[in-house]
Design an enzyme around this catalytic site. Structure first.
Site, PDB file in Angstrom:
ATOM      1  N   GLN A 176      41.756   6.359 -26.391  1.00 20.62           N
ATOM      2  CA  GLN A 176      40.765   7.219 -26.394  1.00 20.62           C
ATOM      3  C   GLN A 176      40.313   8.058 -27.709  1.00 20.62           C
ATOM      4  O   GLN A 176      39.180   8.347 -27.627  1.00 20.62           O
ATOM      5  CB  GLN A 176      40.657   7.981 -25.125  1.00 20.62           C
ATOM      6  CG  GLN A 176      40.618   7.386 -23.933  1.00 20.62           C
ATOM      7  CD  GLN A 176      39.463   6.747 -23.474  1.00 20.62           C
ATOM      8  OE1 GLN A 176      38.428   6.835 -24.076  1.00 20.62           O
ATOM      9  NE2 GLN A 176      39.496   5.550 -22.806  1.00 20.62           N
ATOM     10  N   ASP A 226      49.534   7.455 -27.554  1.00 19.75           N
ATOM     11  CA  ASP A 226      48.465   6.452 -27.118  1.00 19.75           C
ATOM     12  C   ASP A 226      47.132   6.774 -27.612  1.00 19.75           C
ATOM     13  O   ASP A 226      46.994   8.007 -27.093  1.00 19.75           O
ATOM     14  CB  ASP A 226      48.565   6.274 -25.635  1.00 19.75           C
ATOM     15  CG  ASP A 226      47.592   5.538 -24.960  1.00 19.75           C
ATOM     16  OD1 ASP A 226      46.662   5.060 -25.532  1.00 19.75           O
ATOM     17  OD2 ASP A 226      47.554   5.576 -23.614  1.00 19.75           O
ATOM     18  N   LYS A 255      37.547  -0.181 -27.781  1.00 20.08           N
ATOM     19  CA  LYS A 255      36.764   1.257 -27.349  1.00 20.08           C
ATOM     20  C   LYS A 255      36.386   1.702 -28.635  1.00 20.08           C
ATOM     21  O   LYS A 255      35.922   2.859 -28.756  1.00 20.08           O
ATOM     22  CB  LYS A 255      37.950   1.886 -26.504  1.00 20.08           C
ATOM     23  CG  LYS A 255      38.492   1.553 -25.232  1.00 20.08           C
ATOM     24  CD  LYS A 255      39.448   2.275 -24.892  1.00 20.08           C
ATOM     25  CE  LYS A 255      39.674   1.856 -23.281  1.00 20.08           C
ATOM     26  NZ  LYS A 255      40.896   2.558 -22.765  1.00 20.08           N
ATOM     27  N   CYS A 313      42.753   3.759 -13.998  1.00 20.37           N
ATOM     28  CA  CYS A 313      44.013   3.660 -14.293  1.00 20.37           C
ATOM     29  C   CYS A 313      44.966   4.651 -14.748  1.00 20.37           C
ATOM     30  O   CYS A 313      45.602   4.597 -15.815  1.00 20.37           O
ATOM     31  CB  CYS A 313      44.131   2.734 -15.679  1.00 20.37           C
ATOM     32  SG  CYS A 313      43.143   1.403 -15.450  1.00 20.37           S
ATOM     33  N   HIS A 321      47.500   6.810 -18.898  1.00 20.87           N
ATOM     34  CA  HIS A 321      46.963   5.866 -18.488  1.00 20.87           C
ATOM     35  C   HIS A 321      48.384   5.038 -18.063  1.00 20.87           C
ATOM     36  O   HIS A 321      49.529   4.927 -18.497  1.00 20.87           O
ATOM     37  CB  HIS A 321      46.494   5.280 -19.525  1.00 20.87           C
ATOM     38  CG  HIS A 321      45.613   3.873 -19.337  1.00 20.87           C
ATOM     39  ND1 HIS A 321      46.093   2.668 -19.146  1.00 20.87           N
ATOM     40  CD2 HIS A 321      44.012   3.739 -19.185  1.00 20.87           C
ATOM     41  CE1 HIS A 321      45.185   1.863 -18.943  1.00 20.87           C
ATOM     42  NE2 HIS A 321      43.961   2.230 -18.866  1.00 20.87           N
TER      43      HIS A 321
HETATM   44  C1  LIG Z   1      41.936   2.113 -22.064  1.00 21.14           C
HETATM   45  C2  LIG Z   1      43.248   2.773 -22.235  1.00 21.14           C
HETATM   46  C3  LIG Z   1      44.579   2.227 -22.414  1.00 21.14           C
HETATM   47  C4  LIG Z   1      44.674   0.600 -22.308  1.00 21.14           C
HETATM   48  O1  LIG Z   1      43.881   0.038 -23.142  1.00 21.14           O
HETATM   49  P1  LIG Z   1      43.847  -1.504 -23.208  1.00 21.14           P
HETATM   50  O2  LIG Z   1      42.803  -1.862 -24.293  1.00 21.14           O
HETATM   51  O3  LIG Z   1      43.439  -1.877 -21.786  1.00 21.14           O
HETATM   52  O4  LIG Z   1      45.150  -2.121 -23.206  1.00 21.14           O
HETATM   53  C5  LIG Z   1      45.648   2.698 -22.547  1.00 21.14           C
HETATM   54  N1  LIG Z   1      45.437   4.306 -22.721  1.00 21.14           N
HETATM   55  C6  LIG Z   1      44.559   4.927 -22.770  1.00 21.14           C
HETATM   56  C7  LIG Z   1      44.234   6.405 -22.686  1.00 21.14           C
HETATM   57  C8  LIG Z   1      43.137   4.399 -22.295  1.00 21.14           C
HETATM   58  O5  LIG Z   1      42.038   4.822 -22.258  1.00 21.14           O
END
Ligand SMILES: *Cc1c(COP(=O)(O)O)cnc(C)c1O
Length: 421
Positions: free
Chosen positions: A218, A215, A241, A379, A137
């Protein structure tokens, strides 16, 4: 309510999930858009919140809200207890060793920027390398690019196959340069659905003394995460999320590393003693939480975790896998539709293109049918470049989605086909 009625009589393949009850927890799902029942399949962008979360936030503001960590009066003591109680819930959710390892931020984005700025700024020098993957992302790309610009370090990118699986031989080759200071990798790709073998990747990095940031934006809503089993140095995710409020993120970090790292931002609540000559910083986790945080939001995240734990992530994962398999089989029957991301280990979302139709047109027509999906680059523009497409359409699933909703998605897509033929 016909969908709910159908659910109560339909056979359910997975054990123990009472979908009608789960859906009843979400006031926002009980509406029609453009005259059609809302089918919300944009969960990878942001999930919806159960009433328990909305109520927890409302109760905070209605009955006990005050600033925290300044506890000379009752409301402040209550707010502090609820805020710190949420920190303990996050610790348990990740199985972290200590609440000192749980930092509240604004988002995954801010959590990663914190590490890039604090860890990166103090540990990364000209000539060093940061390893990321081709399916990150933007929020796990740009902070490292900024760090590289500041320091003279170089960004290295692990490629992936057409199916959307990382090429681990290439990963090992990049690790072997002897210059890598950090690996930053997405656990579950928001553009492809790929679940990366992060535990194995962390072992490979650790064998060379390299720390790893995961990260988890998700992954946390879809699979159980144990940071001590993974043994990652950092794990970042967002509340919004995960059925919690927006404006709250989490950074898990190993205590020894967090202690060695300089503060990210300066201000109130992160200090022990301030004089104009010198400032002593507060202990963890406060050292990284400068200023008044999103108090009610953090408390709302705690309520979201309680709600999710009551269902259990294993049951969530089983249900979502069943939905994904069902959706994949139906989508593959649509001529001209191709699914992007067919990794063996995949979860919770289907990204696709439809020959001759721009993804934005798909999204707009589906919206008229009440079906909310995402159309765009998610993104993750380098992923689009990898496949040579400007954008994809993406249906992403949450625990409250049903087979009926998959049927509605597929029916609407057949309608798109008709319109464009
Ligand atoms: C949504 C997302 C982000 C960023 O999350 P934010 O809440 O917008 O900071 C980073 N990495 C992944 C894989 C995402 O899906």
């Amino acid at each position: 309510m016909s969908a709910l009625h159908a659910l109560s009589t339909a056979p359910v393949a997975h054990a123990g999930l009472d979908l009608a009850r789960i859906r009843a927890d979400f006031p926002i799902l009980r509406q029609r858009v453009h005259g059609k029942p809302l089918v919300y399949l944009d969960n990878a962008a942001s999930a919806q919140r159960p009433k328990a979360v909305i109520d927890a936030i409302s109760e905070c503001y209605s009955t006990y809200y005050a600033n925290i960590h300044r506890g000379v009066h009752l409301l402040s003591e209550r707010s502090t207890a609820a805020y710190e109680g949420a920190r303990e819930k996050v610790r348990a959710f990740l199985n972290a060793a200590s609440v000192q390892e749980i930092i509240f931020t604004r988002s995954t984005t801010e959590s990663i920027n914190l590490v890039a700025s604090s860890f990166g700024g103090s540990m990364v020098k000209a000539g060093d390398e940061i390893v990321i993957t081709g399916m990150e992302h933007h929020s796990n790309i740009v902070p490292w690019q900024l760090l590289c610009e500041r320091t003279g370090a170089t960004l290295k990118v692990v490629p992936f196959t057409d199916a959307g699986e990382l090429i681990l031989e290439e990963y090992e080759r990049l690790l072997d340069s002897g210059r890598v200071k950090l690996v930053a990798v997405v656990h579950l790709s928001n553009a492809l659905g790929t679940i990366n073998p992060v535990k194995f990747m962390i072992e490979l990095a650790h064998a060379r003394g390299i720390p790893v940031l995961v990260d988890g934006a998700q992954s946390v809503p879809h699979l159980a995460v144990d940071v001590r089993v993974l043994d990652c140095e950092f794990y970042a995710f967002s509340s919004h999320k995960l059925y919690g409020p927006s404006g709250v993120g989490v950074l898990y970090g190993k205590q020894a590393l967090l202690e060695a790292m300089p503060p990210y931002q300066g201000g109130g609540d992160m200090i022990r003693l301030v004089t104009f000559e010198k400032t002593e910083y507060a202990d963890l986790p406060n050292k990284f939480e400068a200023g008044t945080p999103n108090i009610a939001g953090v408390i709302g995240l705690g309520a979201a975790l309680d709600w999710l734990n009551a269902i259990g992530l294993d049951a969530v994962a089983a249900h979502e896998h069943e939905l994904l398999d069902y959706a994949t089989a139906l989508l593959q029957q649509i001529p001209g539709l191709s699914i992007m991301g067919t990794a063996r280990d995949k979860a919770a979302l289907a990204a696709f293109t439809l020959q001759g139709v721009h993804p934005h047109d798909i999204g707009t027509i589906l919206d008229r049918e009440g079906v909310a999906i995402r159309a765009g680059h998610h993104c993750a523009q380098p992923v689009m470049q990898r496949y040579g497409v400007p954008a994809t359409a993406r249906a992403s699933f949450a625990v409250y989605n049903t087979r009926d909703e998959v049927d509605a998605l597929v029916k609407a897509l057949w309608k798109v086909k008709e319109l464009f033929e």
